[in-house]
Design an enzyme around this catalytic site. Structure first.
Site, PDB file in Angstrom:
ATOM      1  N   LYS A  27     -14.110   2.946   8.210  1.00 32.95           N
ATOM      2  CA  LYS A  27     -12.724   2.099   7.114  1.00 32.95           C
ATOM      3  C   LYS A  27     -12.989   1.223   8.289  1.00 32.95           C
ATOM      4  CE  LYS A  27     -10.137   0.420   4.369  1.00 32.95           C
ATOM      5  NZ  LYS A  27      -9.519  -0.314   4.903  1.00 32.95           N
TER       6      LYS A  27
ATOM      7  N   ASN B  73      -4.656   0.441   9.984  1.00 31.50           N
ATOM      8  CA  ASN B  73      -5.940  -0.633   9.326  1.00 31.50           C
ATOM      9  C   ASN B  73      -5.870  -0.287  11.588  1.00 31.50           C
ATOM     10  OD1 ASN B  73      -7.508  -0.791   7.037  1.00 31.50           O
ATOM     11  ND2 ASN B  73      -6.185  -2.385   6.769  1.00 31.50           N
TER      12      ASN B  73
ATOM     13  N   SER C  66      -8.771   2.421   0.944  1.00 29.53           N
ATOM     14  CA  SER C  66      -8.910   1.354   0.168  1.00 29.53           C
ATOM     15  C   SER C  66      -8.227   1.323  -1.020  1.00 29.53           C
ATOM     16  CB  SER C  66     -10.561   1.316   0.795  1.00 29.53           C
ATOM     17  OG  SER C  66     -11.193  -0.424  -0.192  1.00 29.53           O
TER      18      SER C  66
ATOM     19  N   MET D 218       0.928  -1.620   0.229  1.00 28.99           N
ATOM     20  CA  MET D 218       0.131  -0.254   0.326  1.00 28.99           C
ATOM     21  C   MET D 218       0.884   1.002  -0.080  1.00 28.99           C
ATOM     22  SD  MET D 218      -3.234  -0.528  -0.256  1.00 28.99           S
ATOM     23  CE  MET D 218      -4.176   0.868   1.174  1.00 28.99           C
ATOM     24  N   GLY D 219       1.828   1.086   1.162  1.00 23.22           N
ATOM     25  CA  GLY D 219       2.407   2.700   1.185  1.00 23.22           C
ATOM     26  C   GLY D 219       2.953   3.095   0.341  1.00 23.22           C
TER      27      GLY D 219
ATOM     28  N   GLU E 240     -17.659  -5.314   3.388  1.00 21.21           N
ATOM     29  CA  GLU E 240     -17.319  -6.245   2.302  1.00 21.21           C
ATOM     30  C   GLU E 240     -16.781  -7.608   2.668  1.00 21.21           C
ATOM     31  OE1 GLU E 240     -12.319  -6.614   1.587  1.00 21.21           O
ATOM     32  OE2 GLU E 240     -12.722  -4.215   1.219  1.00 21.21           O
TER      33      GLU E 240
ATOM     34  N   ASP F  95      11.594   3.168   4.632  1.00 19.78           N
ATOM     35  CA  ASP F  95      11.049   1.666   5.139  1.00 19.78           C
ATOM     36  C   ASP F  95      12.449   0.544   6.006  1.00 19.78           C
ATOM     37  OD1 ASP F  95       8.332  -0.294   4.564  1.00 19.78           O
ATOM     38  OD2 ASP F  95      10.157  -1.270   5.283  1.00 19.78           O
TER      39      ASP F  95
ATOM     40  N   HIS G 186     -16.473  -0.436   6.616  1.00 16.42           N
ATOM     41  CA  HIS G 186     -15.991  -0.383   5.182  1.00 16.42           C
ATOM     42  C   HIS G 186     -15.902  -2.219   5.050  1.00 16.42           C
ATOM     43  CE1 HIS G 186     -13.393  -0.836   1.799  1.00 16.42           C
ATOM     44  NE2 HIS G 186     -14.394  -0.382   1.295  1.00 16.42           N
TER      45      HIS G 186
END
Length: 300
Positions: A164, A86, A112, A11-12, A171, A30, A167
């Site tokens: 989220k 998250n 998302s 993601m990042g 899902e 990272d 959401h």
């Protein structure tokens, strides 16, 4: 604008790439990635011009807590932390209060879009003070879809991660419904083309969705899903959604059932179904052993 991105995973890393493609300057860090621009959080903070904006995109729980705590000792008054993992929404207020004591702003951002976000844009759901949201708005605008939409300032601190969480609970329910529909059609002697059925639903039907698009794509690659194991992990948001529903006395049977279905997928030999089998054998003589199935003609 200039942004520090902590966490360059699936993601990042893609978010950082999309931001750069949109003309923003991203300084990435990272602990494991070779793509990082600096080797320490201290170096990242040193590369950013004040007032700084830093986006944390590392796994929820201890990694996020440790990162935010370290940033609290490195950043200065007027700086801003955006926490995009998250995270359980109840943790956001504690972190925000701790940073506020040093004059550092805090925004919680639910994100998302998965691995397709770099290409298609992300859905961004944020919580925090309006002034902090507006300050970071160029970043949110770059990350969301080019055609507009995909962004909401849901409320104060914690609201972004709360919506989220909901959401992701929704899902869970949608994925489970597609899964049950697949199994039902595949088990029947009526439907000859299950993948084609899902493909046909992508246009003109009330169930068309991105999840349906992805399912159709998966079935095109592996029509019988023979290469996959029937196992599904949960990453926490489903549990938190169910717990919030309990706390608020809100009925959420579909989401709850979908979560429990994921738990069931992890059992090679379900203990609860052993009890069911034992009871059926006791009252109906339906003996089921490891060797094979029983005769179910007279099951109550």
């Amino acid at each position: 604008m200039q942004l520090g991105m902590i966490g360059l995973g699936k993601m990042g890393g893609n978010m950082a790439a999309r931001l750069r493609e949109k003309g923003h300057e991203v300084v990435g860090y990272d602990v494991a990635s070779d793509e990082r621009d600096v080797d320490t959080l201290e170096a990242l903070v040193g590369r950013l011009a004040a007032p700084r904006t830093v986006w944390v995109m590392v796994p929820a729980g201890d990694p996020t807590s440790a990162t935010v705590a370290e940033l609290g000792g490195l950043l200065e008054e007027g700086d801003l932390v955006i926490e995009g993992g998250n995270t359980h929404y109840v943790d956001d207020r504690t972190r925000a209060e701790s940073l506020a004591a040093r004059g550092i702003g805090y925004v919680d951002a639910g994100v998302s879009g998965g691995v397709w976000g770099r290409q298609n844009g992300y859905g961004i759901m944020v919580g925090g003070a309006a002034s902090d949201i507006e300050r970071a708005r160029p970043v949110f605008d770059a990350l969301t879809p080019d055609e507009g939409g995909g962004f909401v300032h849901a409320g104060g601190v914690g609201a972004g991660h709360f919506v989220k969480m909901v959401h992701n609970g929704i899902e869970y329910g949608m994925m489970q419904a597609f899964a049950e529909g697949y199994e039902l059609m595949a088990a029947s002697d009526v439907v000859d083309d299950v993948p084609g059925t899902f493909e046909s639903w992508r246009e003109g039907t009330v169930v068309r969705s991105w999840l349906l698009d992805l399912l159709s794509r998966a079935l095109e690659q592996d029509p019988d899903l023979a290469e996959l194991r029937g196992y599904a992990q949960d990453s926490g948001e489903g549990r938190w959604t169910v717990q919030a529903a309990v706390d608020l006395a809100v009925p959420a049977p579909a989401i709850t059932a979908a979560l429990f279905a994921r738990f069931a997928s992890r059992q090679d030999d379900s203990p609860s179904m052993k009890v069911v089998a034992a009871l059926r054998n006791q009252f109906g003589g339906h003996a089921v052993t490891k060797a094979g199935a029983a005769d179910d003609h007279d099951e109550p």
